[in-house]
Design a protein around this motif. Structure first.
Motif, mmCIF file in Angstrom:
data_model
loop_
_atom_site.group_PDB
_atom_site.id
_atom_site.type_symbol
_atom_site.label_atom_id
_atom_site.label_comp_id
_atom_site.label_asym_id
_atom_site.label_seq_id
_atom_site.Cartn_x
_atom_site.Cartn_y
_atom_site.Cartn_z
ATOM 1 N N ASN A 1 -24.682 3.812 67.122
ATOM 2 C CA ASN A 1 -24.784 4.981 66.251
ATOM 3 C C ASN A 1 -25.377 4.543 64.923
ATOM 4 O OD1 ASN A 1 -24.443 7.188 64.576
ATOM 5 N ND2 ASN A 1 -22.347 7.608 65.224
ATOM 6 N N SER B 1 -26.096 6.145 62.388
ATOM 7 C CA SER B 1 -25.587 6.869 61.219
ATOM 8 C C SER B 1 -24.164 6.462 60.857
ATOM 9 C CB SER B 1 -25.632 8.381 61.479
ATOM 10 O OG SER B 1 -24.812 8.739 62.581
ATOM 11 N N ASP B 2 -23.626 5.446 61.554
ATOM 12 C CA ASP B 2 -22.231 5.057 61.339
ATOM 13 C C ASP B 2 -22.155 3.615 60.851
ATOM 14 O OD1 ASP B 2 -19.278 5.485 61.764
ATOM 15 O OD2 ASP B 2 -19.597 3.845 63.168
ATOM 16 N N THR C 1 -27.593 9.396 66.437
ATOM 17 C CA THR C 1 -26.909 9.773 65.204
ATOM 18 C C THR C 1 -25.761 10.706 65.557
ATOM 19 O OG1 THR C 1 -28.198 11.777 64.755
ATOM 20 C CG2 THR C 1 -29.127 9.674 63.998
ATOM 21 N N LYS C 2 -24.907 10.944 64.575
ATOM 22 C CA LYS C 2 -23.767 11.830 64.826
ATOM 23 C C LYS C 2 -24.217 13.242 65.175
ATOM 24 C CE LYS C 2 -23.049 13.089 59.959
ATOM 25 N NZ LYS C 2 -22.089 13.101 58.830
ATOM 26 N N ASP C 3 -25.444 13.614 64.771
ATOM 27 C CA ASP C 3 -25.960 14.951 65.060
ATOM 28 C C ASP C 3 -26.617 15.049 66.429
ATOM 29 O OD1 ASP C 3 -25.189 15.909 62.506
ATOM 30 O OD2 ASP C 3 -27.017 15.083 61.614
ATOM 31 N N SER C 4 -26.772 13.892 67.095
ATOM 32 C CA SER C 4 -27.401 13.915 68.425
ATOM 33 C C SER C 4 -26.507 13.239 69.453
ATOM 34 C CB SER C 4 -28.757 13.207 68.365
ATOM 35 O OG SER C 4 -28.606 11.839 68.012
ATOM 36 N N THR D 1 -24.615 14.227 71.860
ATOM 37 C CA THR D 1 -24.205 15.009 73.034
ATOM 38 C C THR D 1 -25.106 14.769 74.245
ATOM 39 O OG1 THR D 1 -25.485 16.896 72.221
ATOM 40 C CG2 THR D 1 -23.132 16.850 71.679
ATOM 41 N N GLU E 1 -18.029 9.315 71.957
ATOM 42 C CA GLU E 1 -19.419 9.231 72.410
ATOM 43 C C GLU E 1 -19.531 8.407 73.690
ATOM 44 O OE1 GLU E 1 -18.398 8.189 69.373
ATOM 45 O OE2 GLU E 1 -19.676 8.987 67.786
#
Length: 342
Positions: A135, A137-138, A166-169, A171, A196
């Motif tokens: 990730n 973004s983490d 990223t946390k927004d992707s 899924t 995740e």
């Protein structure tokens, strides 16, 4: 975090700490005093974690056993430094969590987890071609990945591809999984959290991709994900210092199950050890309940570097002045839906 996506970590920390407090109080307390455990929900949110810290200060907190996750811990650490509040995080693994002289930790740091994972994979000859899925973004995931990549190269392990999200992707991982599958990776290193990971394992299964999956402490909790088919985690390995199957964990596990109806994870063990580390440091420093939080902090900082505890997460555990613990890394494998120490 007692609610929200990271609640499984916080609830285990709260429960494990309470068992330690109850044991210590039943045995007479610390230096003649009983311990009182208080908690506030930070919801795995840095801003809310500072609010939670301030509420605990209003309630008379003298020592902070927290916070649980890295980003909130970094935020709270800045305020704790201003207050000269002693901070012992059970599981905040980002380097910045213990950057200040009043802060220590029980768990391994992110860099240490990255190095430890690469060393374990190399030592046990698990794979020579490895993919990394992290990730970007983490801070937790990035910190582990960077050190893992460097140590893997030093150990002769080829990182054939590194795929990021990223946390927004978080899924749909189908594109990255396909690239990893085509890379020839024998093992996929997942320095990410279990939420995740549960999705990645499902989507990898759908693509008939079944390498060895290997994670770190953030993977702990994957067997408790709601509506997750735990058979998809069969064979998954994770770097963790605790397993309920060890003889040294038996009494704690039985007490935990009796109190809460489920088995503990490593976060519960981390917090249990944290309370006993505080006890040992308080005894070493001769701390008394009438001392101010600042005076207690000044007494505990040197005491932490002079104590040693045999904990659930490591034997002969000691700390250096930088707040880092020294203990041997361990790994577990999920076999028949349960952790099995390797």
């Amino acid at each position: 975090p007692l609610t929200g996506a990271a609640a499984v970590y916080g609830i285990n920390v709260k429960n494990g700490a309470q068992i330690a407090v109850d044991e210590i109080n039943a045995a007479g307390g610390v230096n003649g005093y009983k311990l009182e455990l208080k908690f506030q929900d930070d919801e795995h949110d840095p801003e809310k974690s500072v609010n939670a810290y301030n509420k605990l200060m209003d309630e008379g907190m003298q020592v902070l056993m927290g916070t649980v996750t890295s980003a909130p811990c970094v935020a709270v650490a800045a305020v704790a430094l201003e207050d000269n509040m002693f901070l012992l995080t059970p599981s905040g693994s980002a380097v910045e969590c213990v950057a200040n002289p009043n802060a220590f930790r029980i768990c391994f740091s992110d860099p240490n987890q990255g190095v430890g994972s690469a060393d374990y994979i190399a030592e046990h000859k698990l794979a020579s071609k490895v993919a990394v899925f992290y990730n970007v973004s983490d801070v937790y995931s990035n910190g582990i990945y960077e050190k893992f990549a460097a140590e893997a190269a030093a150990k002769g392990i080829e990182v054939v591809t590194a795929q990021a999200f990223t946390k927004d992707s978080a899924t749909d991982f189908s594109v990255q999984i396909q690239k990893i599958k085509e890379s020839g990776a024998e093992l996929v290193f997942l320095p990410i959290y279990y939420q995740e990971a549960s999705i990645i394992l499902k989507q990898a299964h759908d693509k008939e991709f079944a390498p060895i999956f290997f994670g770190c402490d953030g993977m702990d909790g994957i067997l408790s994900v709601e509506n997750f088919d735990t058979s998809l985690a069969e064979g998954l390995m994770l770097l963790t210092p605790f397993s309920t199957t060890e003889e040294s964990s038996k009494a704690f596990t039985e007490a935990y199950v009796a109190a809460y109806g489920i088995e503990p994870n490593q976060f519960a063990a981390d917090s249990y050890d944290a309370i006993y580390a505080i006890k040992a440091a308080v005894e070493k420093a001769g701390v008394t309940a009438d001392m101010s939080a600042s005076d207690i902090c000044d007494a505990l900082k040197p005491a932490m570097t002079e104590i040693s505890i045999d904990g659930l997460t490591g034997s002969d555990m000691v700390w250096n002045a930088n707040g880092e613990p020294n203990k041997a890394p361990k790994a577990v494998k999920i076999v028949n839906g349960a952790y099995e120490m390797q």
